[in-house]
Design a protein around this motif. Structure first.
Motif, mmCIF file in Angstrom:
data_model
loop_
_atom_site.group_PDB
_atom_site.id
_atom_site.type_symbol
_atom_site.label_atom_id
_atom_site.label_comp_id
_atom_site.label_asym_id
_atom_site.label_seq_id
_atom_site.Cartn_x
_atom_site.Cartn_y
_atom_site.Cartn_z
ATOM 1 N N SER A 1 0.831 -1.206 0.000
ATOM 2 C CA SER A 1 0.000 0.000 0.000
ATOM 3 C C SER A 1 0.865 1.255 0.000
ATOM 4 N N ASN A 2 0.266 2.350 -0.450
ATOM 5 C CA ASN A 2 0.988 3.624 -0.582
ATOM 6 C C ASN A 2 2.246 3.437 -1.424
ATOM 7 N N VAL A 3 2.003 3.110 -2.687
ATOM 8 C CA VAL A 3 3.099 2.900 -3.634
ATOM 9 C C VAL A 3 2.997 3.963 -4.719
ATOM 10 N N CYS A 4 4.127 4.595 -5.019
ATOM 11 C CA CYS A 4 4.195 5.681 -5.994
ATOM 12 C C CYS A 4 5.193 5.296 -7.081
ATOM 13 N N ILE A 5 4.699 5.139 -8.317
ATOM 14 C CA ILE A 5 5.556 4.747 -9.445
ATOM 15 C C ILE A 5 5.451 5.848 -10.494
ATOM 16 N N GLU A 6 6.555 6.529 -10.783
ATOM 17 C CA GLU A 6 6.496 7.708 -11.653
ATOM 18 C C GLU A 6 7.716 7.821 -12.565
ATOM 19 N N ASP A 7 7.526 8.490 -13.695
ATOM 20 C CA ASP A 7 8.631 9.016 -14.514
ATOM 21 C C ASP A 7 9.652 7.951 -14.868
ATOM 22 N N SER A 8 9.168 6.856 -15.468
ATOM 23 C CA SER A 8 10.077 5.761 -15.761
ATOM 24 C C SER A 8 9.854 5.217 -17.164
ATOM 25 N N TYR A 9 10.888 4.568 -17.696
ATOM 26 C CA TYR A 9 10.837 3.916 -19.002
ATOM 27 C C TYR A 9 11.056 2.423 -18.794
ATOM 28 N N ILE A 10 10.132 1.608 -19.319
ATOM 29 C CA ILE A 10 10.195 0.163 -19.093
ATOM 30 C C ILE A 10 9.995 -0.551 -20.421
ATOM 31 N N SER A 11 10.959 -1.358 -20.816
ATOM 32 C CA SER A 11 10.817 -2.177 -22.019
ATOM 33 C C SER A 11 11.295 -3.580 -21.675
ATOM 34 N N THR A 12 10.349 -4.515 -21.552
ATOM 35 C CA THR A 12 10.672 -5.846 -21.050
ATOM 36 C C THR A 12 9.910 -6.914 -21.828
#
Length: 406
Positions: free
Chosen positions: A210-221
């Protein structure tokens, strides 16, 4: 930004991996140096914690644990590289909400960089790299020679006050970043890279957290860029720990699987997820909310807004028939409850199929609200066992979603 949920701490006490005999030549095994450095931080508790500096160079090491009140700082040009000697890789217990390893029965390999029961831990720097050298594990998976479930690249269990920022993650053996049973976690300014054909290399999987912040990222998988989870069938139901209050914004990436996903392991429940300002290219499914019979749990109050997708097989998929089971002890009558899903301001180019929303006959998906969505496809939506509304959606979705104008 939601990153204020965990304050960035400046550490006055700083040590370098070189102080512990660390050698960044790409050949020397540095396990002892990493473990001793962490031991030093753990036992000589400095006020305000300690920063462990990794200078430029390639530091080969076996897996290691972090400790509380520490920063792992990778300089520009620093690489922490996992050994490919899988024979000595430590095993740990399965997660109770999964009841077994995710892909093999029994325990599981410990993540490359691991934290259990920690608080106030930061992994950051000047965009140095954590490289899992996962191809040896991918090949074991392909050849079906795996003894136990592959290791994640970074996992925090039962932890709080975690920041992961300004680091490049490469070639994870399995999932990349896995916060589980954790709270107050910030992941931002990260780059996550793995070959498109690498199996199960999910980017970021918040799990019963809980209370998870995911921002400003580049993901190629090779798998879902972000997938919110909360346990697997009867084990997840019994553990009963939901994922909640999760913000995912300003993510760009590509994958043959899903862009932003919820599930399919959602047995502890998933609620209060906000997804906004996402750009997806060359995807399998843009937005994927997935669960199955036997999962139980709930998926509720999910909002997805301002998404651009291009060259995508399917734009939006909400489905009650996705994912495998841990064993035959799952309860086929444990049906998930899915309601309160809002999708708005979504634009797609080169979308082969706009979407499908297929609930369960005995547990229809309700409160599914679509607005201002243009997926520029000609093929129709597919819908069943769903109710809700649609406004300004092109191509026009299913009759099960009523228009406010009617």
């Amino acid at each position: 930004t939601c990153s204020g949920i965990v304050p960035m701490r400046l550490r006055n006490d700083k040590i370098s991996i070189a102080d512990f005999g660390g050698v960044g030549d790409g050949k020397t095994l540095n396990t002892k140096a990493f473990r001793e450095a962490v031991y030093r931080i753990q036992h000589l508790r400095r006020r305000g914690g300690t920063l462990l500096y990794i200078p430029p160079g390639v530091y080969l090491t076996e897996s290691f644990n972090l400790t509380s009140h520490m920063t792992l700082y990778l300089a520009r040009g620093a690489v922490i590289k996992a050994t490919q000697d899988t024979g000595n890789w430590p095993l740990i217990a399965p997660l109770p909400s999964y009841g077994r390893g995710r892909e093999r029965l029994g325990g599981r390999y410990m993540s490359f960089i691991h934290g259990d029961g920690l608080q106030d831990v930061i992994i950051t720097g000047e965009n140095g790299t954590i490289d899992g050298q996962g191809d040896v594990w991918w090949n074991m998976w392909r050849q079906r020679t795996l003894l136990f479930t592959r290791p994640n690249l970074v996992e925090f269990v039962n932890s709080r006050g975690i920041i992961i920022s300004n680091v490049i993650f490469r070639n994870s053996p399995f999932w990349n970043i896995h916060p589980v049973y954790s709270r107050n976690v910030v992941i931002r300014y990260v780059t996550i890279l793995a070959p498109l054909d690498s199996p199960n290399t999910d980017g970021i999987d918040p799990d019963s957290s809980s209370n998870v912040c995911i921002e400003d990222s580049y993901i190629s998988t090779g798998d879902d860029l972000v997938a919110v989870k909360s346990g697997w069938d009867e084990y997840g139901i019994a553990y009963g720990r939901p994922s909640s209050d999760i913000t995912i914004r300003r993510i760009t990436g590509s994958s043959p699987f899903s862009g932003i996903a919820v599930g399919s392991e959602t047995s502890g429940g998933v609620k209060n997820v906000l997804v906004e300002n996402v750009n997806l290219y060359n995807m399998g499914v843009g937005i994927h909310i997935k669960t199955n019979i036997g999962r139980g749990g709930f998926i509720k109050n999910i909002t997805v807004t301002d998404v651009y997708m291009e060259n995508v097989r399917k734009g939006i998929k909400i489905a009650g028939d996705v994912g495998d089971h841990p064993d035959d002890s799952f309860n086929p009558n444990a049906l998930p409850v899915v309601y309160g899903i809002t999708l708005k301001s979504i634009w797609g180019e080169k979308v082969q199929q706009p979407g499908s929303i297929q609930g369960l006959k005995n547990s229809p998906f309700t409160g599914i609200c679509l607005s201002n969505i243009n997926l520029h496809g000609s093929s129709p939506w597919k819908c069943s066992d769903v109710s809700g509304s649609a406004l300004l959606v092109s191509p026009w979705p299913c009759s099960e979603l009523t228009s406010p104008h009617q």
